[in-house]
Design a protein around this motif. Structure first.
Motif, PDB file in Angstrom:
ATOM      1  N   ASP A 153       0.837  -1.196   0.000  1.00  0.00           N
ATOM      2  CA  ASP A 153       0.000   0.000   0.000  1.00  0.00           C
ATOM      3  C   ASP A 153       0.874   1.250   0.000  1.00  0.00           C
ATOM      4  O   ASP A 153       0.989   1.967   1.002  1.00  0.00           O
ATOM      5  N   PRO A 154       1.547   1.541  -1.109  1.00  0.00           N
ATOM      6  CA  PRO A 154       2.484   2.669  -1.135  1.00  0.00           C
ATOM      7  C   PRO A 154       1.767   4.010  -1.074  1.00  0.00           C
ATOM      8  O   PRO A 154       0.626   4.152  -1.494  1.00  0.00           O
ATOM      9  N   VAL A 155       2.509   4.998  -0.587  1.00  0.00           N
ATOM     10  CA  VAL A 155       2.013   6.361  -0.500  1.00  0.00           C
ATOM     11  C   VAL A 155       2.878   7.246  -1.404  1.00  0.00           C
ATOM     12  O   VAL A 155       4.106   7.248  -1.301  1.00  0.00           O
ATOM     13  N   TRP A 156       2.207   7.969  -2.288  1.00  0.00           N
ATOM     14  CA  TRP A 156       2.915   8.858  -3.206  1.00  0.00           C
ATOM     15  C   TRP A 156       3.022  10.264  -2.623  1.00  0.00           C
ATOM     16  O   TRP A 156       2.115  10.731  -1.942  1.00  0.00           O
ATOM     17  N   SER A 157       4.102  10.915  -2.942  1.00  0.00           N
ATOM     18  CA  SER A 157       4.247  12.335  -2.599  1.00  0.00           C
ATOM     19  C   SER A 157       4.941  13.048  -3.750  1.00  0.00           C
ATOM     20  O   SER A 157       5.859  12.499  -4.367  1.00  0.00           O
ATOM     21  N   LEU A 158       4.477  14.240  -4.056  1.00  0.00           N
ATOM     22  CA  LEU A 158       5.046  15.048  -5.131  1.00  0.00           C
ATOM     23  C   LEU A 158       5.490  16.380  -4.551  1.00  0.00           C
ATOM     24  O   LEU A 158       4.787  16.979  -3.731  1.00  0.00           O
ATOM     25  N   LEU A 159       6.645  16.869  -5.014  1.00  0.00           N
ATOM     26  CA  LEU A 159       7.192  18.111  -4.491  1.00  0.00           C
ATOM     27  C   LEU A 159       7.798  18.915  -5.633  1.00  0.00           C
ATOM     28  O   LEU A 159       8.590  18.391  -6.426  1.00  0.00           O
ATOM     29  N   ALA A 160       7.378  20.147  -5.733  1.00  0.00           N
ATOM     30  CA  ALA A 160       8.006  21.099  -6.648  1.00  0.00           C
ATOM     31  C   ALA A 160       8.718  22.146  -5.810  1.00  0.00           C
ATOM     32  O   ALA A 160       8.127  22.735  -4.906  1.00  0.00           O
ATOM     33  N   GLN A 161       9.996  22.357  -6.115  1.00  0.00           N
ATOM     34  CA  GLN A 161      10.803  23.250  -5.275  1.00  0.00           C
ATOM     35  C   GLN A 161      11.412  24.354  -6.120  1.00  0.00           C
ATOM     36  O   GLN A 161      12.074  24.098  -7.132  1.00  0.00           O
ATOM     37  N   LEU A 162      11.162  25.577  -5.737  1.00  0.00           N
ATOM     38  CA  LEU A 162      11.721  26.750  -6.388  1.00  0.00           C
ATOM     39  C   LEU A 162      12.747  27.383  -5.447  1.00  0.00           C
ATOM     40  O   LEU A 162      12.433  27.738  -4.322  1.00  0.00           O
ATOM     41  N   THR A 163      13.951  27.524  -5.931  1.00  0.00           N
ATOM     42  CA  THR A 163      15.018  28.128  -5.123  1.00  0.00           C
ATOM     43  C   THR A 163      15.677  29.233  -5.933  1.00  0.00           C
ATOM     44  O   THR A 163      15.837  29.130  -7.157  1.00  0.00           O
ATOM     45  N   ALA A 164      16.040  30.269  -5.234  1.00  0.00           N
ATOM     46  CA  ALA A 164      16.720  31.396  -5.873  1.00  0.00           C
ATOM     47  C   ALA A 164      17.827  31.882  -4.956  1.00  0.00           C
ATOM     48  O   ALA A 164      17.614  32.044  -3.754  1.00  0.00           O
ATOM     49  N   PRO A 165      19.025  32.111  -5.501  1.00  0.00           N
ATOM     50  CA  PRO A 165      20.117  32.621  -4.668  1.00  0.00           C
ATOM     51  C   PRO A 165      19.867  34.074  -4.287  1.00  0.00           C
ATOM     52  O   PRO A 165      19.565  34.912  -5.139  1.00  0.00           O
ATOM     53  N   LEU A 166      19.947  34.380  -3.013  1.00  0.00           N
ATOM     54  CA  LEU A 166      19.738  35.741  -2.534  1.00  0.00           C
ATOM     55  C   LEU A 166      21.055  36.417  -2.165  1.00  0.00           C
ATOM     56  O   LEU A 166      21.336  37.533  -2.591  1.00  0.00           O
ATOM     57  N   TYR A 167      21.864  35.730  -1.377  1.00  0.00           N
ATOM     58  CA  TYR A 167      23.121  36.339  -0.963  1.00  0.00           C
ATOM     59  C   TYR A 167      24.138  35.242  -0.674  1.00  0.00           C
ATOM     60  O   TYR A 167      23.875  34.348   0.116  1.00  0.00           O
ATOM     61  N   LYS A 168      25.268  35.309  -1.372  1.00  0.00           N
ATOM     62  CA  LYS A 168      26.363  34.377  -1.130  1.00  0.00           C
ATOM     63  C   LYS A 168      27.688  35.121  -1.054  1.00  0.00           C
ATOM     64  O   LYS A 168      28.727  34.610  -1.467  1.00  0.00           O
ATOM     65  N   GLY A 169      27.617  36.306  -0.528  1.00  0.00           N
ATOM     66  CA  GLY A 169      28.856  37.070  -0.365  1.00  0.00           C
ATOM     67  C   GLY A 169      29.503  37.475  -1.670  1.00  0.00           C
ATOM     68  O   GLY A 169      30.715  37.690  -1.720  1.00  0.00           O
ATOM     69  N   GLY A 170      28.714  37.587  -2.727  1.00  0.00           N
ATOM     70  CA  GLY A 170      29.272  37.980  -4.021  1.00  0.00           C
ATOM     71  C   GLY A 170      29.992  36.871  -4.742  1.00  0.00           C
ATOM     72  O   GLY A 170      30.655  37.124  -5.761  1.00  0.00           O
ATOM     73  N   GLN A 171      29.878  35.633  -4.263  1.00  0.00           N
ATOM     74  CA  GLN A 171      30.613  34.524  -4.886  1.00  0.00           C
ATOM     75  C   GLN A 171      30.139  34.251  -6.304  1.00  0.00           C
ATOM     76  O   GLN A 171      30.952  34.008  -7.209  1.00  0.00           O
ATOM     77  N   LEU A 172      28.822  34.265  -6.517  1.00  0.00           N
ATOM     78  CA  LEU A 172      28.292  33.949  -7.835  1.00  0.00           C
ATOM     79  C   LEU A 172      28.662  35.031  -8.845  1.00  0.00           C
ATOM     80  O   LEU A 172      29.021  34.722  -9.993  1.00  0.00           O
ATOM     81  N   ARG A 173      28.571  36.290  -8.442  1.00  0.00           N
ATOM     82  CA  ARG A 173      28.979  37.371  -9.342  1.00  0.00           C
ATOM     83  C   ARG A 173      30.466  37.288  -9.673  1.00  0.00           C
ATOM     84  O   ARG A 173      30.892  37.507 -10.812  1.00  0.00           O
ATOM     85  N   ALA A 174      31.255  36.991  -8.664  1.00  0.00           N
ATOM     86  CA  ALA A 174      32.695  36.853  -8.894  1.00  0.00           C
ATOM     87  C   ALA A 174      32.983  35.685  -9.827  1.00  0.00           C
ATOM     88  O   ALA A 174      33.859  35.763 -10.702  1.00  0.00           O
ATOM     89  N   ALA A 175      32.234  34.577  -9.652  1.00  0.00           N
ATOM     90  CA  ALA A 175      32.427  33.422 -10.529  1.00  0.00           C
ATOM     91  C   ALA A 175      32.087  33.775 -11.969  1.00  0.00           C
ATOM     92  O   ALA A 175      32.768  33.348 -12.909  1.00  0.00           O
ATOM     93  N   ALA A 176      31.025  34.572 -12.158  1.00  0.00           N
ATOM     94  CA  ALA A 176      30.660  34.998 -13.508  1.00  0.00           C
ATOM     95  C   ALA A 176      31.734  35.895 -14.111  1.00  0.00           C
ATOM     96  O   ALA A 176      32.077  35.781 -15.298  1.00  0.00           O
ATOM     97  N   GLU A 177      32.299  36.781 -13.288  1.00  0.00           N
ATOM     98  CA  GLU A 177      33.372  37.649 -13.773  1.00  0.00           C
ATOM     99  C   GLU A 177      34.612  36.838 -14.134  1.00  0.00           C
ATOM    100  O   GLU A 177      35.270  37.103 -15.149  1.00  0.00           O
ATOM    101  N   VAL A 178      34.927  35.852 -13.318  1.00  0.00           N
ATOM    102  CA  VAL A 178      36.066  34.970 -13.625  1.00  0.00           C
ATOM    103  C   VAL A 178      35.842  34.248 -14.950  1.00  0.00           C
ATOM    104  O   VAL A 178      36.757  34.125 -15.782  1.00  0.00           O
ATOM    105  N   ALA A 179      34.610  33.774 -15.161  1.00  0.00           N
ATOM    106  CA  ALA A 179      34.305  33.068 -16.408  1.00  0.00           C
ATOM    107  C   ALA A 179      34.462  33.991 -17.611  1.00  0.00           C
ATOM    108  O   ALA A 179      34.965  33.584 -18.666  1.00  0.00           O
ATOM    109  N   GLU A 180      34.038  35.235 -17.478  1.00  0.00           N
ATOM    110  CA  GLU A 180      34.217  36.201 -18.562  1.00  0.00           C
ATOM    111  C   GLU A 180      35.698  36.419 -18.865  1.00  0.00           C
ATOM    112  O   GLU A 180      36.116  36.463 -20.028  1.00  0.00           O
ATOM    113  N   LEU A 181      36.485  36.583 -17.811  1.00  0.00           N
ATOM    114  CA  LEU A 181      37.923  36.796 -18.002  1.00  0.00           C
ATOM    115  C   LEU A 181      38.589  35.577 -18.616  1.00  0.00           C
ATOM    116  O   LEU A 181      39.514  35.707 -19.434  1.00  0.00           O
ATOM    117  N   GLU A 182      38.147  34.390 -18.246  1.00  0.00           N
ATOM    118  CA  GLU A 182      38.712  33.179 -18.831  1.00  0.00           C
ATOM    119  C   GLU A 182      38.369  33.076 -20.319  1.00  0.00           C
ATOM    120  O   GLU A 182      39.173  32.581 -21.119  1.00  0.00           O
TER     121      GLU A 182
END
Length: 470
Positions: A331-360
């Motif tokens: 008698d299994p029980v099903w569960s469904l989950l939709a998850q929305l996540t958005a980065p809010l603040y990571k100390g500028g790491q993601l922006r810096a990573a994007a800048e590094v990628a541009e420079l590369e």
């Protein structure tokens, strides 16, 4: 009936979450642009702007670099090197690593399925077993995963081009070293002839000295020249042995057996220099540099898309039973989950990573330009050397013919007592030096044709051993 109703409610909830998430993501996409560079297009335009080669002249158009020299012995050596050279095998293993990494990256676009089974025993109660089955999938709304996969594809294309460049370079090195061995063996023969001539001079001078016709200074001069020639011959033999060892290293051999060579220089065709656009398109190093730009540009896009929200779906099936076999089956029980996540603040790491990628990406473009300039310089220098070496060889051969005639005259004059031994030794030295120069120029001219073929993008026959396994 209850489980069915729960499942329908969960599905309705998920649909609501997904709808709201898509609306939010659409708004985010409108406000967050993903910049893309034009370095790949700039690289293509820059390669197409190269003008015609200045020193080009008609020549042959071989299909592969091995066609420049018609020698079955050399073809066998090239095949052996392609199969056994350790440096080339390392490059091949790097290619296989990139191919495995590409498959690993491709897997991120597919759903993840996990199964689990746990058991619990509690005092005064029946054993309980819980079985779970979950399916997770990240929806690639912004094509972030697709860009990452495309970048991995370009990594493989880049490494494949580098592997081809390594094969072509190795074949050219084997051919050049083989020619160098032929030239060095001829240099040994020339030095041996020089020594034999000086030895005869010394014997003749000794005989004259015993007959009272020569001086002790003449004898010392002859012995000095003979001893110096012996020392040079010993050095020539050592150089020949070192060249043999270098060629065995290229072939991947560890034995001490000499490689069989020809007695004289073979004929080496002059490759025709086509249009710069055709030549540059054939060069695998430029292909690799271009793929590096595209891969870096794709990763720049991925880095900026990391700033955007992500949406993932998870479907889980869970059941509790009194035995492991019944778990997930009763008698299994099903569960469904939709998850929305958005980065809010990571100390500028993601922006810096994007800048590094541009420079590369910018770095990859400059690396391409550096490779392009090197390619143009290699072709131009090889074409110019072909003309210069031809002129130098012609003039040196003319000088050698005159020196041989002059040597014959000096030998007759010395026997007649008209010139002294120092004059004869000087003419002999000049003659054998010119012979050695002619031999060196012939080698340099033939080796330059191999260099020219490699610069023009002539590669190794793909049917030879050591080719890229698809």
């Amino acid at each position: 009936m209850g489980n069915k109703t729960s499942t329908l409610r969960a599905a309705s909830t998920v649909r609501g979450i997904v709808t709201a998430s898509l609306c939010a993501l659409a708004l985010t996409a409108c406000s967050s642009g993903v910049p893309r560079t034009e370095f790949a297009e700039r690289a293509t335009r820059e390669a197409g702007s190269v003008t015609a080669w200045s020193a080009s002249e008609p020549g042959e158009s071989p299909g592969y670099i091995g066609d420049l020299i018609a020698s079955s012995k050399l073809d066998t050596l090239v095949s052996e090197a392609l199969q056994s050279n350790p440096s080339l095998q390392q490059t091949l293993l790097t290619l296989r690593i990139r191919q495995a990494q590409r498959r690993q990256t491709h897997g991120a676009q597919r759903p993840t399925i996990e199964a689990g089974l746990s058991g619990e025993r509690t005092e005064d109660s029946d054993d309980a077993y819980t079985g779970t089955l979950s399916i997770s999938w990240e929806i690639d709304l912004w094509s972030k995963l697709a860009d990452d996969t495309a970048a991995a594809d370009k990594d493989v294309a880049q490494q494949r081009a580098l592997f081809q460049a390594a094969r072509d370079t190795l074949a050219a090195e084997v051919m050049t070293n083989w020619l160098n061995l032929v030239g060095q063996q001829r240099a040994v023969d020339i030095q041996r002839q020089r020594l034999e001539s000086l030895t005869r001079n010394e014997q003749f001078i000794v005989q004259r000295y015993r007959n009272g016709l020569g001086t002790l200074e003449d004898l010392d001069s002859a012995r000095t020249s003979t001893a110096s020639a012996r020392a040079t011959l010993a050095q020539q033999h050592e150089t020949l042995a070192q060249l043999q060892q270098a060629l065995r290293g290229l072939l991947g051999r560890t034995d001490a057996n000499d490689v069989e060579i020809s007695e004289d220089f073979p004929s080496v065709a002059v490759p025709a220099a086509g249009l710069p656009s055709q030549t540059l398109q054939r060069r695998p190093d430029l292909q690799a540099a271009y793929h590096a730009i595209v891969a870096a540009d794709l990763r720049t896009s991925v880095a900026y898309k990391e700033l955007l929200p992500s949406l993932s779906l998870t479907a889980a099936l869970q059941d509790v039973a009194e035995n492991p076999r019944a778990a997930l089956l009763t008698d299994p029980v099903w569960s469904l989950l939709a998850q929305l996540t958005a980065p809010l603040y990571k100390g500028g790491q993601l922006r810096a990573a994007a800048e590094v990628a541009e420079l590369e990406t910018a770095y990859a473009y400059q690396s391409y330009r550096d490779t392009l300039l090197t390619a143009v310089s290699e072709v131009s220098n090889a074409l110019s050397n072909e003309h210069a070496l031809a002129r130098r060889l012609t003039h040196t051969e003319t000088a050698l013919a005159s020196a041989r005639n002059n040597l014959d005259q000096y030998q007759r004059s010395y026997r007649a007592g008209l010139v002294d031994i120092l004059d004869l030794l000087s003419v002999q030295q000049q003659t054998y030096d010119l012979e050695d120069q002619v031999n060196t120029l012939r080698y340099e001219r033939l080796a330059n044709r191999i260099t020219l073929g490699l610069a023009l993008g002539l590669g190794v026959d793909p049917t030879l051993s050591g080719a890229d396994p698809e």
